[in-house]
Write an enzyme that holds these catalytic residues in place. Structure first.
Site, PDB file in Angstrom:
ATOM      1  N   ASN A  17       0.808  -1.205   0.129  1.00 57.33           N
ATOM      2  CA  ASN A  17      -0.019   0.178   0.101  1.00 57.33           C
ATOM      3  C   ASN A  17       0.736   1.187   0.121  1.00 57.33           C
ATOM      4  O   ASN A  17       0.528   2.103  -0.927  1.00 57.33           O
ATOM      5  CB  ASN A  17      -0.860  -0.086   1.175  1.00 57.33           C
ATOM      6  CG  ASN A  17      -1.902  -1.159   1.290  1.00 57.33           C
ATOM      7  OD1 ASN A  17      -2.442  -1.256   0.313  1.00 57.33           O
ATOM      8  ND2 ASN A  17      -2.009  -1.672   2.369  1.00 57.33           N
ATOM      9  N   GLU A 131       8.244   9.814  10.582  1.00 55.02           N
ATOM     10  CA  GLU A 131       7.134  10.724  10.667  1.00 55.02           C
ATOM     11  C   GLU A 131       5.800   9.756  10.421  1.00 55.02           C
ATOM     12  O   GLU A 131       4.950   9.801  11.180  1.00 55.02           O
ATOM     13  CB  GLU A 131       7.167  11.782   9.684  1.00 55.02           C
ATOM     14  CG  GLU A 131       5.945  12.629   9.667  1.00 55.02           C
ATOM     15  CD  GLU A 131       5.808  13.469  11.127  1.00 55.02           C
ATOM     16  OE1 GLU A 131       6.558  14.345  11.393  1.00 55.02           O
ATOM     17  OE2 GLU A 131       4.773  13.139  11.865  1.00 55.02           O
ATOM     18  N   ILE A 138      -0.378  12.872   8.870  1.00 55.81           N
ATOM     19  CA  ILE A 138      -0.433  14.129   9.966  1.00 55.81           C
ATOM     20  C   ILE A 138       1.007  14.472  10.391  1.00 55.81           C
ATOM     21  O   ILE A 138       1.585  13.596  10.930  1.00 55.81           O
ATOM     22  CB  ILE A 138      -1.449  13.832  10.983  1.00 55.81           C
ATOM     23  CG1 ILE A 138      -2.707  13.510  10.537  1.00 55.81           C
ATOM     24  CG2 ILE A 138      -1.394  15.120  11.898  1.00 55.81           C
ATOM     25  CD1 ILE A 138      -3.834  13.011  11.472  1.00 55.81           C
ATOM     26  N   LYS A 207       1.955   3.620  18.971  1.00 55.04           N
ATOM     27  CA  LYS A 207       2.093   5.270  18.717  1.00 55.04           C
ATOM     28  C   LYS A 207       2.102   6.076  19.941  1.00 55.04           C
ATOM     29  O   LYS A 207       2.858   7.002  19.879  1.00 55.04           O
ATOM     30  CB  LYS A 207       0.825   5.412  17.837  1.00 55.04           C
ATOM     31  CG  LYS A 207       0.861   4.753  16.411  1.00 55.04           C
ATOM     32  CD  LYS A 207      -0.614   5.011  15.848  1.00 55.04           C
ATOM     33  CE  LYS A 207      -0.466   4.406  14.589  1.00 55.04           C
ATOM     34  NZ  LYS A 207      -1.983   4.344  13.831  1.00 55.04           N
ATOM     35  N   GLY A 309      -3.654   4.816   4.947  1.00 55.11           N
ATOM     36  CA  GLY A 309      -3.826   4.959   3.532  1.00 55.11           C
ATOM     37  C   GLY A 309      -2.579   4.789   2.866  1.00 55.11           C
ATOM     38  O   GLY A 309      -1.806   5.608   3.442  1.00 55.11           O
TER      39      GLY A 309
END
Ligand code: NAP
Length: 441
Positions: A17, A131, A138, A207, A309
């Site tokens: 992806n 990142e 984001i 995270k 995504g």
């Protein structure tokens, strides 16, 4: 820039992806990237499991020999987009040890191996950027490490898992129960075949560990993060939450706390919580992510956008890749890991939060006061109580539900209270215990 500028060679490990989108952007934006970097960026190869000529790139770009690709002399930067922990860890370590900068989106790995990898990057004087490991497109790692480098971060709280946010948003807006909202999320491709990592909060905890490490200059791993998933949240909880002016979100919260003795500590935790509808995180719906950062001088900052995504995640990866390439062109490296503070991690038992407790009780006089007494005995102060009569399928009264919202209490005091309530004759069962975030009363 002249045509003689030494190109920056890139190896992309993974062509799924995210990897396929990164390869597309490198190829399609070659001219712009070269102008931004100050040298051409050249894709040297793509690491995959399945080498075949039906994958949309020349087959000679593909290899299943990751070691060989990483070790090529003409590879300066390795972009790891294979996941999960292995073989990614081995490949990244090997790249760093050979003096190559690394960009990765691998949160699972960064939440367990950050120390080892950061040290290897430090030793080799190269960049290790990640990142995309938190909240997809984001920008949140760079604002924390660079824009806020002169400020003191107090709190980072966010919705960092799109799958669970989609499920909870569905439950809230349609009244669906957890199982059918999860089925919906799977049908739409928001939930994986095995949704455990998302719905049990492991992904959000990874995270949270990364965010807490960066925000508080302290090494925090996924094992340090207190974690609860969303599988026990019921449609009745949403009805009660609405009546209280709230919704329910899976939050990742990282906080700097000061003890009564003046010692600083770090708390990192993930759990579903009631959030007032007026709070900025309450309106983050569907598969979107958002992170609210509170810093001493800056005040409150909010970052919002697509947390997953292929293309959105590739955007964050490309940002890191361009930074790493620029640093190499200029013969330097970017800001490195900062773990000087080494703050102790606070156990969940000491964290004061507000609570929502829902229980089924016998429908008779005096029950409410015996329930209230158990809170009082442990100095858990009640802010609000709602009592709802329940009816069975024939419309006959069949007991009552009491919902209690507390002022701030420690997890330890609340757990004791809940145990005592469960032992009361009048309490037929504790339905839910959730925290209430976003208010401080
Ligand atoms: P994916 O679609 O499953 O793709 C993984 C790729 O890695 C595939 O091309 C696969 O090769 C290759 N690969 C896996 N194991 C390999 C091995 N042992 N040797 C060689 N190649 C191997 O994964 P993704 O969704 O792109 O995610 C990649 C990384 O980004 C993960 O760490 C993930 O956590 C992170 N991430 C993803 C998202 C997202 O929205 N997808 C968001 C943020 C972060 P084959 O194609 O030959 O099978």
């Amino acid at each position: 820039m002249s045509t003689e500028d030494k190109p920056i060679g890139v190896a992309v490990l993974g062509f799924g992806n995210v990897g396929s989108q990164v390869v597309r952007i490198i190829e399609e934006s070659a001219q712009d990237l070269a102008a931004r970097i100050g040298a051409p960026m050249v894709l040297r190869g793509i690491g995959v499991r399945r080498v075949a000529d039906d994958r949309g790139v020349p087959v000679d770009m593909l290899t299943d020999n990751i070691d060989e690709l990483v070790s090529r002399d003409d590879v300066d930067i390795v972009v790891e987009l294979m996941g999960p922990v292995e073989p990614a860890r081995k490949a990244i370590l090997s790249a760093l040890e050979q003096g190559k900068s690394v960009v990765t989106a691998n949160k699972a790995l960064m939440a367990v191996s950050t120390g080892e990898l950061a040290q290897a990057a430090e030793h080799a004087h190269v960049d290790l950027y990640f990142e995309a490991a938190v909240a997809g497109a984001i920008p949140v790692i760079r604002p924390l490490t660079q824009s806020l480098a002169g400020d003191t971060v107090i709190r980072v709280a966010g919705i960092v898992n799109g799958t669970t946010n989609y499920i909870l948003s569905e439950m809230d807006s349609t009244g669906a129960d957890y199982t059918s909202a999860l089925a919906d999320a799977s049908a739409l491709g928001y939930a994986e075949a095995d949704p455990t990592a998302d719905v049990e909060g492991y992904d959000a905890a990874a995270k949270a560990a990364i965010l807490a490490s960066i925000a508080f200059h302290t090494r925090v791993t996924a094992d340090d993060v207190y974690r609860e998933g969303i599988t026990k949240v019921t449609s009745a909880d949403f009805v009660s939450a609405r009546a209280l002016g709230c919704t329910i979100k899976l939050l990742a919260i990282c906080e700097r706390l000061t003890t009564d003795e003046g010692q600083q500590r770090v708390s990192a935790r993930v759990y579903p919580a009631l959030v007032p509808l007026t709070h900025p995180l309450a309106s983050v719906n569907g598969a979107f992510n958002a992170v609210v950062v509170e810093a001493e001088a800056a005040g409150r900052l909010m970052f919002y956008g697509q947390g997953a995504g292929g293309a959105p995640t590739a955007s964050a990866v490309m940002g890191d890749l361009v930074m790493a390439a620029r640093n190499r062109v200029q013969g330097g490296r970017g800001p490195r890991e900062s773990k000087y503070a080494k703050l102790p991690i606070s156990p969940i038992g000491f964290i004061p939060t507000r609570y929502y407790v829902s229980m089924n009780v016998a429908d008779r006089p005096g029950v409410l006061s015996s329930v209230a007494a158990e809170f009082g005995k442990r100095e858990v102060s009640i802010a609000e109580v709602r009592q709802e009569g329940m009816v069975d399928q024939e419309g006959q009264r069949c007991g009552a539900r009491i919902v209690v919202v507390t002022h701030q209490a420690t997890d330890a005091a609340l757990s004791e209270t809940v145990e005592a309530l469960d032992d009361l004759d009048a309490v037929e069962g504790i339905n839910s215990v959730l925290r209430l975030e976003g208010t401080t009363e």
